[in-house]
Design an enzyme around this catalytic site. Sequence first.
Site, mmCIF file in Angstrom:
data_model
loop_
_atom_site.group_PDB
_atom_site.id
_atom_site.type_symbol
_atom_site.label_atom_id
_atom_site.label_comp_id
_atom_site.label_asym_id
_atom_site.label_seq_id
_atom_site.Cartn_x
_atom_site.Cartn_y
_atom_site.Cartn_z
ATOM 1 N N HIS A 98 0.883 -1.170 0.000
ATOM 2 C CA HIS A 98 0.000 0.000 0.000
ATOM 3 C C HIS A 98 0.914 1.210 0.000
ATOM 4 C CE1 HIS A 98 -3.396 2.574 1.407
ATOM 5 N NE2 HIS A 98 -2.476 3.146 2.153
ATOM 6 N N ASN A 114 11.683 1.140 3.822
ATOM 7 C CA ASN A 114 11.020 0.155 2.985
ATOM 8 C C ASN A 114 12.043 -0.879 2.542
ATOM 9 O OD1 ASN A 114 8.812 -0.915 1.360
ATOM 10 N ND2 ASN A 114 9.970 -0.164 -0.398
ATOM 11 N N HIS A 116 12.684 -3.565 -0.274
ATOM 12 C CA HIS A 116 12.175 -3.945 -1.595
ATOM 13 C C HIS A 116 13.161 -4.899 -2.248
ATOM 14 C CE1 HIS A 116 9.866 -3.766 -5.244
ATOM 15 N NE2 HIS A 116 10.959 -3.482 -5.918
#
Length: 154
Positions: A98, A114, A116
């Site tokens: 999100h 984050n 990733h």
Amino acid sequence: MAKKIVVLISGSGSNLQALMDAERQGQLGSGTITLVVSNKKSAYGLTRAAEASIPTHVRTLKEYKDAGKTREDFDRELAEYIEESQHPDLIVLAGWMHILSPAFVDRFRGKIINLHPALPGELDGAHAIDRAYSEFKAGERTKTGVMVHFVIPE
């Protein structure tokens, strides 16, 4: 004093498991995972957290949309809940699917990272590792990588 880490997930929680393992092995320094949040009720990562006795919280965007609220309402109210219940030192997006609006990000600027599983600009979305491997096997990819970055509104 232990640093409070809140982890946000949307799926299986494999990155969450790696973080929990690292914490158990003393590799998070003074950090401790104090809450796992999911935007999917069926996320297996919630089971992983519960089995490790880490509190969980579920909040879905669909509930907000069904009530006539916006993504920004969702983000703002989630940020308020996390701040009031945890006062986190760090928020880790570990498979959180999100994109957070400034309503969330601005509240925790400099405290959100984050994880990733791809290089910048490559393999957006879910299952990046699987897709990279499939592309490698098909001769379409010769390299991949991972990225950890601070989250900013842009």
